[in-house]
Design a protein around this motif. Structure first.
Motif, PDB file in Angstrom:
ATOM      1  N   THR A  44       0.835  -1.194   0.000  1.00 46.45           N
ATOM      2  CA  THR A  44       0.000   0.000   0.000  1.00 46.45           C
ATOM      3  C   THR A  44       0.872   1.248   0.000  1.00 46.45           C
ATOM      4  N   SER A  45       0.214   2.382  -0.076  1.00 44.89           N
ATOM      5  CA  SER A  45       0.908   3.663   0.020  1.00 44.89           C
ATOM      6  C   SER A  45      -0.004   4.654   0.722  1.00 44.89           C
ATOM      7  N   CYS A  46       0.599   5.705   1.236  1.00 45.47           N
ATOM      8  CA  CYS A  46      -0.183   6.771   1.866  1.00 45.47           C
ATOM      9  C   CYS A  46       0.679   8.020   1.922  1.00 45.47           C
ATOM     10  N   VAL A  47       0.090   9.137   2.298  1.00 47.67           N
ATOM     11  CA  VAL A  47       0.806  10.398   2.454  1.00 47.67           C
ATOM     12  C   VAL A  47       0.890  10.680   3.946  1.00 47.67           C
ATOM     13  N   THR A 103      15.697  11.568  13.999  1.00 48.27           N
ATOM     14  CA  THR A 103      15.040  12.785  14.461  1.00 48.27           C
ATOM     15  C   THR A 103      14.247  13.514  13.388  1.00 48.27           C
ATOM     16  N   THR A 104      14.293  13.049  12.137  1.00 49.81           N
ATOM     17  CA  THR A 104      13.647  13.776  11.047  1.00 49.81           C
ATOM     18  C   THR A 104      12.548  12.935  10.404  1.00 49.81           C
ATOM     19  N   PRO A 105      11.270  13.281  10.694  1.00 52.28           N
ATOM     20  CA  PRO A 105      10.183  12.527  10.063  1.00 52.28           C
ATOM     21  C   PRO A 105      10.022  12.908   8.591  1.00 52.28           C
ATOM     22  N   LYS A 106       9.502  11.997   7.805  1.00 53.06           N
ATOM     23  CA  LYS A 106       9.182  12.269   6.397  1.00 53.06           C
ATOM     24  C   LYS A 106       7.800  12.915   6.395  1.00 53.06           C
ATOM     25  N   VAL A 107       7.760  14.226   6.372  1.00 55.98           N
ATOM     26  CA  VAL A 107       6.527  14.998   6.518  1.00 55.98           C
ATOM     27  C   VAL A 107       5.880  15.245   5.162  1.00 55.98           C
ATOM     28  N   GLY A 108       4.580  14.969   5.065  1.00 62.55           N
ATOM     29  CA  GLY A 108       3.798  15.284   3.878  1.00 62.55           C
ATOM     30  C   GLY A 108       4.263  14.600   2.613  1.00 62.55           C
ATOM     31  N   GLY A 109       4.880  13.457   2.755  1.00 62.56           N
ATOM     32  CA  GLY A 109       5.364  12.753   1.575  1.00 62.56           C
ATOM     33  C   GLY A 109       4.673  11.420   1.386  1.00 62.56           C
ATOM     34  N   ALA A 110       4.660  10.957   0.145  1.00 59.95           N
ATOM     35  CA  ALA A 110       4.080   9.644  -0.145  1.00 59.95           C
ATOM     36  C   ALA A 110       5.082   8.566   0.244  1.00 59.95           C
ATOM     37  N   ILE A 111       4.582   7.513   0.875  1.00 50.37           N
ATOM     38  CA  ILE A 111       5.417   6.364   1.206  1.00 50.37           C
ATOM     39  C   ILE A 111       4.764   5.116   0.635  1.00 50.37           C
ATOM     40  N   TRP A 112       5.589   4.165   0.239  1.00 53.88           N
ATOM     41  CA  TRP A 112       5.120   2.889  -0.287  1.00 53.88           C
ATOM     42  C   TRP A 112       5.718   1.805   0.583  1.00 53.88           C
ATOM     43  N   PHE A 113       4.891   0.822   0.944  1.00 54.99           N
ATOM     44  CA  PHE A 113       5.400  -0.237   1.809  1.00 54.99           C
ATOM     45  C   PHE A 113       4.525  -1.490   1.704  1.00 54.99           C
ATOM     46  N   SER A 114       5.104  -2.568   2.152  1.00 56.08           N
ATOM     47  CA  SER A 114       4.393  -3.843   2.280  1.00 56.08           C
ATOM     48  C   SER A 114       4.193  -4.092   3.761  1.00 56.08           C
TER      49      SER A 114
END
Length: 171
Positions: A44-47, A103-114
């Motif tokens: 799946t993916s999400c923002v 310490t740095t979150p991936k803010v407002g970005g699309a991520i893809w993962f299983s």
């Protein structure tokens, strides 16, 4: 199969076992919990939100006992770490968090993962038995027995006589 061939296979099996290998003889049924645990695996993916998190829907029908996630990065410069968020598992969702570093979150970005979500116990609503009120202590007033004896009833003749208890006229 002749006896000589069976003996050769048995010796070969023992040789493999002695060398630290695994020998499979025959077939066996599945081993594990019964009924088999429910598992849902998907890609799946999400923002992500401002904290690098997003919510994932699942259809286990139970709060997962375990969720395993694996990031699928599409580009060379889009690497991130992905973890599940502790305490976020429900009967229908769980949360993941993407971080570029500790310490740095991936803010407002699309991520893809299983992911693979392994079901726990089915969600049931438990009702506590109705509470019974604590019995209240009631005290009954205690009466002390009377130690005085009642006076005998008086008659009208005794109350109308002369003072001093005299016996008649003149006397």
């Amino acid at each position: 199969m002749r006896t000589r061939e069976k003996a050769a296979l048995a010796v070969a099996g023992l040789a493999v076992a002695a060398a630290g290998g695994t020998v499979f003889a025959g077939t066996s049924g599945a081993v594990g919990p019964s009924p088999a645990p429910s598992v849902q695996a998907a890609e799946t993916s999400c923002v992500t939100d401002g904290a690098g998190m997003c919510t994932v829907q699942h259809v286990l029908g139970a709060v997962p006992a375990v969720v395993v996630v694996s990031a699928n990065t599409p580009g060379q410069f889009n690497a991130y770490m992905l973890n599940t968020v502790q305490g976020s598992y429900t009967a229908t969702t769980f949360k993941v968090r993407a971080m570029f570093d500790q310490t740095t979150p991936k803010v407002g970005g699309a991520i893809w993962f299983s992911y693979a979500a392994y079901g726990g116990a089915p969600v049931t609503t438990t009702q506590l038995p109705p509470s019974t009120p604590m019995p209240t202590k009631t005290t009954t007033p205690t009466t002390t027995p009377s130690t005085t004896t009642p006076l005998p009833p008086t008659t009208s003749a005794e109350t109308s006589g002369a003072p001093g208890g005299g016996s008649g006229p003149g006397g």
